[in-house]
Design a protein around this motif. Structure first.
Motif, PDB file in Angstrom:
ATOM      1  N   ILE A  97       1.040  -1.285  -0.420  1.00  0.00           N
ATOM      2  CA  ILE A  97      -0.416  -0.403   0.348  1.00  0.00           C
ATOM      3  C   ILE A  97       0.970   1.246   0.152  1.00  0.00           C
ATOM      4  O   ILE A  97       0.207   2.545  -0.529  1.00  0.00           O
ATOM      5  CB  ILE A  97      -0.799  -0.134   1.218  1.00  0.00           C
ATOM      6  N   LEU A  98       1.806   1.275   0.747  1.00  0.00           N
ATOM      7  CA  LEU A  98       3.207   2.437   0.459  1.00  0.00           C
ATOM      8  C   LEU A  98       3.857   2.711  -0.958  1.00  0.00           C
ATOM      9  O   LEU A  98       4.549   3.376  -0.885  1.00  0.00           O
ATOM     10  CB  LEU A  98       3.640   2.329   1.521  1.00  0.00           C
ATOM     11  N   SER A  99       2.943   1.182  -1.382  1.00  0.00           N
ATOM     12  CA  SER A  99       4.468   1.611  -2.659  1.00  0.00           C
ATOM     13  C   SER A  99       3.956   1.015  -4.259  1.00  0.00           C
ATOM     14  O   SER A  99       3.917  -0.905  -5.108  1.00  0.00           O
ATOM     15  CB  SER A  99       5.249   0.611  -2.999  1.00  0.00           C
ATOM     16  N   PRO A 100       2.455   1.525  -4.620  1.00  0.00           N
ATOM     17  CA  PRO A 100       1.412   1.018  -5.165  1.00  0.00           C
ATOM     18  C   PRO A 100       1.888   1.030  -6.439  1.00  0.00           C
ATOM     19  O   PRO A 100       1.191  -0.319  -7.632  1.00  0.00           O
ATOM     20  CB  PRO A 100       0.280   1.602  -4.837  1.00  0.00           C
ATOM     21  N   ASN A 101       2.339   1.652  -7.547  1.00  0.00           N
ATOM     22  CA  ASN A 101       2.939   2.304  -7.987  1.00  0.00           C
ATOM     23  C   ASN A 101       4.848   1.168  -8.842  1.00  0.00           C
ATOM     24  O   ASN A 101       5.515   1.986  -9.410  1.00  0.00           O
ATOM     25  CB  ASN A 101       3.035   3.124  -9.119  1.00  0.00           C
ATOM     26  N   ARG A 102       4.785   0.171  -7.347  1.00  0.00           N
ATOM     27  CA  ARG A 102       6.450  -0.371  -7.862  1.00  0.00           C
ATOM     28  C   ARG A 102       7.016  -0.729  -9.162  1.00  0.00           C
ATOM     29  O   ARG A 102       7.545  -0.786  -9.771  1.00  0.00           O
ATOM     30  CB  ARG A 102       7.012  -1.392  -6.877  1.00  0.00           C
ATOM     31  N   ALA A 103       5.693  -0.693  -9.800  1.00  0.00           N
ATOM     32  CA  ALA A 103       6.062  -2.070 -10.816  1.00  0.00           C
ATOM     33  C   ALA A 103       6.246  -0.816 -12.429  1.00  0.00           C
ATOM     34  O   ALA A 103       6.170  -1.122 -12.909  1.00  0.00           O
ATOM     35  CB  ALA A 103       4.375  -2.764 -11.705  1.00  0.00           C
ATOM     36  N   ASP A 104       5.809   0.317 -12.140  1.00  0.00           N
ATOM     37  CA  ASP A 104       6.232   1.151 -13.110  1.00  0.00           C
ATOM     38  C   ASP A 104       8.196   1.142 -13.425  1.00  0.00           C
ATOM     39  O   ASP A 104       8.466   0.998 -14.297  1.00  0.00           O
ATOM     40  CB  ASP A 104       5.929   2.827 -12.688  1.00  0.00           C
ATOM     41  N   SER A 105       8.592   1.487 -12.697  1.00  0.00           N
ATOM     42  CA  SER A 105      10.012   1.747 -12.908  1.00  0.00           C
ATOM     43  C   SER A 105      10.557  -0.110 -12.850  1.00  0.00           C
ATOM     44  O   SER A 105      10.973  -0.543 -13.779  1.00  0.00           O
ATOM     45  CB  SER A 105      10.905   1.667 -12.131  1.00  0.00           C
ATOM     46  N   ILE A 106       9.840  -1.030 -12.482  1.00  0.00           N
ATOM     47  CA  ILE A 106      10.404  -2.389 -13.118  1.00  0.00           C
ATOM     48  C   ILE A 106       9.968  -3.032 -14.409  1.00  0.00           C
ATOM     49  O   ILE A 106      10.847  -2.874 -15.478  1.00  0.00           O
ATOM     50  CB  ILE A 106       9.468  -3.414 -12.168  1.00  0.00           C
ATOM     51  N   ILE A 107       8.592  -1.860 -14.767  1.00  0.00           N
ATOM     52  CA  ILE A 107       8.691  -2.365 -16.365  1.00  0.00           C
ATOM     53  C   ILE A 107       9.633  -1.402 -17.732  1.00  0.00           C
ATOM     54  O   ILE A 107       9.756  -1.785 -18.708  1.00  0.00           O
ATOM     55  CB  ILE A 107       6.792  -2.088 -17.014  1.00  0.00           C
ATOM     56  N   SER A 108      10.386  -0.334 -16.747  1.00  0.00           N
ATOM     57  CA  SER A 108      10.883   0.359 -17.961  1.00  0.00           C
ATOM     58  C   SER A 108      11.667  -0.549 -17.793  1.00  0.00           C
ATOM     59  O   SER A 108      12.621   0.307 -18.373  1.00  0.00           O
ATOM     60  CB  SER A 108      11.119   1.657 -16.978  1.00  0.00           C
ATOM     61  N   ASN A 109      12.328  -1.071 -16.678  1.00  0.00           N
ATOM     62  CA  ASN A 109      13.916  -1.437 -16.621  1.00  0.00           C
ATOM     63  C   ASN A 109      13.723  -2.592 -17.428  1.00  0.00           C
ATOM     64  O   ASN A 109      14.912  -3.158 -17.927  1.00  0.00           O
ATOM     65  CB  ASN A 109      13.894  -2.149 -15.536  1.00  0.00           C
ATOM     66  N   TYR A 110      13.345  -3.891 -17.819  1.00  0.00           N
ATOM     67  CA  TYR A 110      13.157  -4.482 -18.883  1.00  0.00           C
ATOM     68  C   TYR A 110      12.446  -4.269 -20.166  1.00  0.00           C
ATOM     69  O   TYR A 110      11.276  -4.549 -20.196  1.00  0.00           O
ATOM     70  CB  TYR A 110      12.441  -5.061 -17.972  1.00  0.00           C
ATOM     71  N   LYS A 111      12.956  -3.798 -21.231  1.00  0.00           N
ATOM     72  CA  LYS A 111      12.630  -2.735 -22.502  1.00  0.00           C
ATOM     73  C   LYS A 111      12.068  -4.229 -23.297  1.00  0.00           C
ATOM     74  O   LYS A 111      11.166  -4.470 -24.408  1.00  0.00           O
ATOM     75  CB  LYS A 111      12.738  -2.216 -23.137  1.00  0.00           C
ATOM     76  N   ASP A 112      12.979  -5.593 -23.138  1.00  0.00           N
ATOM     77  CA  ASP A 112      12.904  -6.491 -24.282  1.00  0.00           C
ATOM     78  C   ASP A 112      11.398  -7.480 -23.798  1.00  0.00           C
ATOM     79  O   ASP A 112      10.922  -7.783 -24.345  1.00  0.00           O
ATOM     80  CB  ASP A 112      14.403  -7.276 -23.555  1.00  0.00           C
ATOM     81  N   ILE A 113      10.817  -7.023 -22.468  1.00  0.00           N
ATOM     82  CA  ILE A 113       9.592  -7.710 -22.759  1.00  0.00           C
ATOM     83  C   ILE A 113       8.544  -7.298 -23.178  1.00  0.00           C
ATOM     84  O   ILE A 113       8.376  -5.542 -22.747  1.00  0.00           O
ATOM     85  CB  ILE A 113       9.268  -7.507 -20.755  1.00  0.00           C
ATOM     86  N   ASP A 114       7.072  -6.799 -23.266  1.00  0.00           N
ATOM     87  CA  ASP A 114       6.194  -6.412 -24.212  1.00  0.00           C
ATOM     88  C   ASP A 114       4.870  -7.225 -23.513  1.00  0.00           C
ATOM     89  O   ASP A 114       3.603  -6.630 -24.021  1.00  0.00           O
ATOM     90  CB  ASP A 114       6.422  -6.795 -25.958  1.00  0.00           C
ATOM     91  N   THR A 115       4.976  -7.743 -22.985  1.00  0.00           N
ATOM     92  CA  THR A 115       3.481  -7.859 -22.473  1.00  0.00           C
ATOM     93  C   THR A 115       4.263  -8.390 -20.409  1.00  0.00           C
ATOM     94  O   THR A 115       4.963  -8.897 -20.080  1.00  0.00           O
ATOM     95  CB  THR A 115       3.102  -9.854 -22.642  1.00  0.00           C
ATOM     96  N   TRP A 116       3.292  -8.409 -20.337  1.00  0.00           N
ATOM     97  CA  TRP A 116       3.188  -8.070 -18.459  1.00  0.00           C
ATOM     98  C   TRP A 116       1.924  -8.251 -18.042  1.00  0.00           C
ATOM     99  O   TRP A 116       0.790  -8.155 -18.490  1.00  0.00           O
ATOM    100  CB  TRP A 116       3.503  -6.390 -17.717  1.00  0.00           C
ATOM    101  N   VAL A 117       1.940  -9.443 -16.805  1.00  0.00           N
ATOM    102  CA  VAL A 117       1.831  -9.998 -15.995  1.00  0.00           C
ATOM    103  C   VAL A 117       1.515  -9.564 -14.407  1.00  0.00           C
ATOM    104  O   VAL A 117       3.158  -9.163 -13.548  1.00  0.00           O
ATOM    105  CB  VAL A 117       1.101 -11.216 -15.478  1.00  0.00           C
ATOM    106  N   ILE A 118       0.819  -9.072 -13.674  1.00  0.00           N
ATOM    107  CA  ILE A 118       0.960  -8.150 -12.539  1.00  0.00           C
ATOM    108  C   ILE A 118      -0.082  -9.108 -11.652  1.00  0.00           C
ATOM    109  O   ILE A 118      -0.854 -10.128 -11.735  1.00  0.00           O
ATOM    110  CB  ILE A 118       1.040  -7.138 -12.234  1.00  0.00           C
ATOM    111  N   GLY A 119       0.651  -9.648 -10.025  1.00  0.00           N
ATOM    112  CA  GLY A 119      -0.455 -10.768  -8.774  1.00  0.00           C
ATOM    113  C   GLY A 119       0.030  -9.976  -8.102  1.00  0.00           C
ATOM    114  O   GLY A 119       1.444  -9.105  -7.611  1.00  0.00           O
ATOM    115  N   GLY A 120      -0.807 -10.823  -7.437  1.00  0.00           N
ATOM    116  CA  GLY A 120       0.360 -10.573  -4.811  1.00  0.00           C
ATOM    117  C   GLY A 120      -0.348 -11.257  -4.398  1.00  0.00           C
ATOM    118  O   GLY A 120      -1.909 -12.328  -4.790  1.00  0.00           O
TER     119      GLY A 120
END
Length: 248
Positions: free
Chosen positions: A109-132
């Protein structure tokens, strides 16, 4: 005049004391968290199939035959990220890059958009799934709703907030829970089907519990599992891999 100054001083002093108590209470709360157990710790070691790197987030990268699909995972509240390493490594061994997100104070809840930086760091991946898991799943649901890059959502013993409605999103959804879970509200977990796409999968893991989605010992208030921790994590990995396969 002296009385006014004295009154203001008492107010400021009272506020300061209240804030000190509040901050102290918060740090006491977050300083106690569930730590990874032996099975998860063993899964943090690289091998011939998966390279593991820890740099805040934990990366599980296939050594060969990597696909262009990535899975971002948000841990449950007050659970060490590495506790989910067993599931992550099993998924990665099937060719999918997995990143377990490091959350501030182990609270998604303190880092809800943590995925933003992860996605930007892995340019070779074009399809993303998120879970928790648990609270991590709540935040993952919010992220999936607001970001079109996300093509799949995995909920482990979790459900979205009331405002989150994914019925109109072109997204694959998988929801898993243990039949012996005594922590999550299983009625809400199952009712979440009403705010998900019609082809969403909702699957109960017989004999599983809340904490069995990670390897961090028994969670306070949870039910007893009638299957092994490893079995629950392997079943979970299998279902997630099936979802990822469907996106290829």
């Amino acid at each position: 005049m002296q009385q006014k100054k004295s009154f203001k001083y008492k107010i400021f002093t009272g506020i300061a004391i209240f804030l000190i108590i509040l901050v102290s209470g918060f740090f006491m709360y977050v300083s106690s968290y569930y730590k990874a157990s032996s099975l998860a710790l063993d899964s943090l070691k690289s091998d011939s199939l998966v390279k593991v790197e820890e740099n805040g987030d934990i990366l599980f990268e296939p050594v060969s035959n990597a696909k262009n699909i990535g899975f971002i995972f948000y841990p449950g509240a007050k659970v060490e990220p590495s506790a989910y390493a067993t599931i992550a490594k099993e998924i990665a061994s099937n060719g999918y890059t997995v990143i377990i997100a490091k959350m501030n104070f182990n609270l998604a809840i303190l880092s809800p958009n943590r995925a933003d930086s992860i996605i930007s760091n892995y340019k070779d991946i074009d399809t993303w799934v998120i879970g928790g898991h648990s609270l991590g799943g709540v935040m993952a649901s919010n992220y999936a709703l607001e970001n079109d890059e996300i093509k799949g959502l995995v909920l482990l013993a979790s459900y979205p907030q009331d405002k989150t409605n994914l019925t109109g999103k072109p997204i694959k959804v998988l929801s898993l829970w243990g039949s012996n879970d005594k922590v999550a509200d299983l009625n809400k977990v199952k009712e979440a089907k009403n705010v998900m796409p019609s082809d969403s999968e909702f699957i109960e893991i017989k004999g599983g519990n809340h904490g069995g989605f990670g390897d961090y010992g028994h969670q306070k208030g949870d039910g007893e599992s009638s299957i092994t921790n490893k079995q629950q994590m392997m079943d979970t990995s299998k279902y997630i891999i099936e979802l990822l396969d469907s996106l290829r």
